[in-house]
Design a protein around this motif. Structure first.
Motif, short mmCIF file in Angstrom:
data_model
loop_
_atom_site.label_atom_id
_atom_site.label_comp_id
_atom_site.label_asym_id
_atom_site.label_seq_id
_atom_site.Cartn_x
_atom_site.Cartn_y
_atom_site.Cartn_z
N THR A 76 -6.89 4.39 -5.03
CA THR A 76 -6.75 4.39 -3.57
C THR A 76 -7.91 3.66 -2.90
O THR A 76 -7.71 2.97 -1.89
N GLY A 104 0.80 -1.22 0.00
CA GLY A 104 0.00 0.00 0.00
C GLY A 104 0.83 1.26 0.00
O GLY A 104 0.60 2.18 -0.80
N LEU A 156 1.31 3.68 -3.28
CA LEU A 156 0.73 5.01 -3.18
C LEU A 156 1.80 6.09 -3.33
O LEU A 156 1.60 7.10 -4.03
N ILE A 187 -2.56 7.39 7.11
CA ILE A 187 -1.80 6.23 6.59
C ILE A 187 -0.58 5.98 7.47
O ILE A 187 -0.28 4.83 7.83
N MET A 225 -6.18 5.36 3.05
CA MET A 225 -6.26 5.24 1.59
C MET A 225 -7.61 5.77 1.09
O MET A 225 -7.68 6.50 0.08
#
Length: 510
Positions: A478, A275, A279, A362, A340
């Protein structure tokens, strides 16, 4: 030993920090290096990738070497290799030497990372062990988050070669301090033979997987080479399992995977790296292409994640000490998913506060996860398996990060192409020009090149169409990532027992 172990931790974390900086600081310097060396950016991309490919392919073997030959010895060799080949990279006259230097630095990185983790439970126990793992994770996440900014400042200041020169004195200091303060840790009863066949199988499997994930976005996922690499990775992984089940002294004792908390920690670790790495990659592209920030500015805008990481790492450690690792890991994954999802409403003109808030949330999820995950995966296994466990753990980090970059880039790119295709075609561009405009999603410099080929009256319309589509693609990506993290949370909840099982009982050791 009381104070010396903290000095040892500082030195081992310095070594680990050098590795994490090297993972992420090179990319921001590639345009400058390309100009100086008159090199193609694709060649320099391989100078960047060579480091992670070598490290990812060898990190499991490095963990096993630590169990056999001693964690401190392997760590010292790794630091020396890392430092020596930093000099090679710093002096590189051309791209070929730079690729070789970075790749050989990756071998040093593979030796460093599992050893720095495996040495923690050898020197710390109880709450101090949780604190030590928290410090290690703070250095790891902090290094990754700060690396683009550090790389940009060095490149714009003394020059990109100092990204390598700075490793030399720090490596020497770390070596001297580790020699003085860190005790050796190895299993004297361990079989000294090395499973070279298993090492080759898993090393090539991981290399093929990482190569495919790295090359896929540019070569195309339907490329015969990429498809062949994926098939090779699966075949080699199956062969590796069969080898490990039959050899007398396997590279990885497969009983490790019968530890359900360990399996849960691996899943969580893979997902958190997937993740965050994915991202970070697409968000930096968006900040540069859609909002017009420089690479250094985009790197600085990712720093809010560190606020959440540093603030929540101690809390994750305290929760682990009180209730075990399972609860903070599950909560951390949920918080990561929420962070996210915060980016779901993103628009081209959204306030940057939306991005800042999402990154802080996050980071909070990563902070809650970090200490319990590493404590369970490395500190929660027997000493006999600690190096191997650390090697597998760090391999999951690298594979997770590579999958994250490939997956999130592919989803964002695909959605952007679909959304912008008609809008861009309406501008009157040829098919080649449409493809060139879409190259913005992979490389910001090609985006600029694409725009300069257009008539002035079309540039604004093309820019608006692609930026709108890119932003929508990122926003949807996301949300998809948040759903994947929730699914992983359910897997961890199912795999990891409600009460943390004693690993000694499960391995049959006391």
């Amino acid at each position: 030993m009381g104070s010396r172990r903290w000095v040892s931790l500082a030195a081992t974390c310095t070594a680990a920090g050098l590795v994490w900086l090297a993972f992420a600081d090179f990319g921001v310097a590639t345009p400058t290096i390309a100009d100086e060396m008159h090199a193609d950016l694709s060649g320099l991309q391989w100078a960047n990738n060579a480091f992670s490919l070598a490290a990812g392919a060898l990190v499991i073997a490095a963990g096993k070497f630590g169990d056999i030959f001693g964690q401190r010895r392997v760590l010292q060799i790794g630091i020396a290799v890392f430092g020596v080949f930093s000099v090679v990279a710093a002096l590189a006259p051309g791209v070929g030497t730079l690729i070789a230097g970075r790749g050989l630095m990756g071998i040093g990185a593979a030796l460093i990372l599992p050893a720095t983790l495996a040495l923690i439970p050898m020197q710390f126990s109880g709450r101090t062990q949780l604190t030590a793992f928290g410090v290690w994770q703070a250095v790891a996440w902090g290094g990754q988050a700060l690396a683009p900014t550090v790389g940009g400042l060095i490149t714009d200041g003394p020059g990109w070669r100092w990204m390598f020169w700075i490793n030399v004195p720090l490596a020497i200091i770390a070596l001297l301090v580790i020699r003085w303060a860190t005790p050796e840790a190895s299993d004297e009863k361990a079989d000294r033979s090395v499973d070279w066949v298993g090492l080759g199988a898993i090393g090539l499997a991981v290399f093929a997987l990482l190569y495919a994930l790295t090359d896929g976005p540019t070569a195309g996922w339907d490329s015969p080479v990429v498809i062949g690499l994926f098939i090779a990775a699966v075949v080699l992984a199956i062969a590796w399992v069969l080898i490990e089940r039959t050899v007398a002294s396997p590279l990885v004792d497969l009983s490790l995977f019968r530890l359900r908390p360990y399996d849960g920690a691996l899943v969580a670790n893979l997902m958190m790296n997937l993740g965050y790495a994915g991202l970070s990659y697409v968000l930096v592209l968006w900040l540069q292409n859609a909002r017009g920030y420089s690479a250094v500015e985009a790197g600085l805008l990712l720093l809010p994640a560190t606020f959440g990481i540093f603030a929540l790492i101690p809390i994750g450690g305290r929760l682990d000490a009180r209730v075990g690792g399972r609860l903070p890991v599950l909560v951390g994954l949920v918080v990561l998913a929420v962070g996210m999802a915060v980016l779901g409403p993103l628009q081209p003109d959204s306030s940057l506060w939306l991005v800042v808030i999402a990154l802080i949330v996050i980071g909070a999820g990563l902070g809650l996860l970090s200490t319990p995950v590493s404590n369970t995966a490395v500190g929660g296994v027997s000493e006999r398996l600690s190096g191997t466990a650390a090697g597998v753990f760090k391999m999951s980090s690298m594979v997770g990060g590579a999958i994250g970059v490939a997956l999130l880039t592919a989803i964002t790119h695909g959605l952007t192409i679909a959304d912008s295709h008609e809008a861009v075609k309406e501008t009157g561009l040829t098919s080649d020009e449409v493809d060139q405009a879409h190259a913005a999603l992979v490389n910001s410099s090609s985006y600029s090149d694409a725009l300069t080929t257009l008539p002035a009256e079309l540039q604004q319309k093309v820019t608006a169409a692609v930026v709108d589509a890119f932003t929508h693609g990122l926003a949807v990506t996301t949300v998809v990532t948040a759903v994947l993290i929730v699914a992983a949370t359910l897997v961890v909840w199912w795999v990891w027992p409600g009460q943390d099982a004693g690993t000694a009982d499960e391995t049959g050791e006391s």
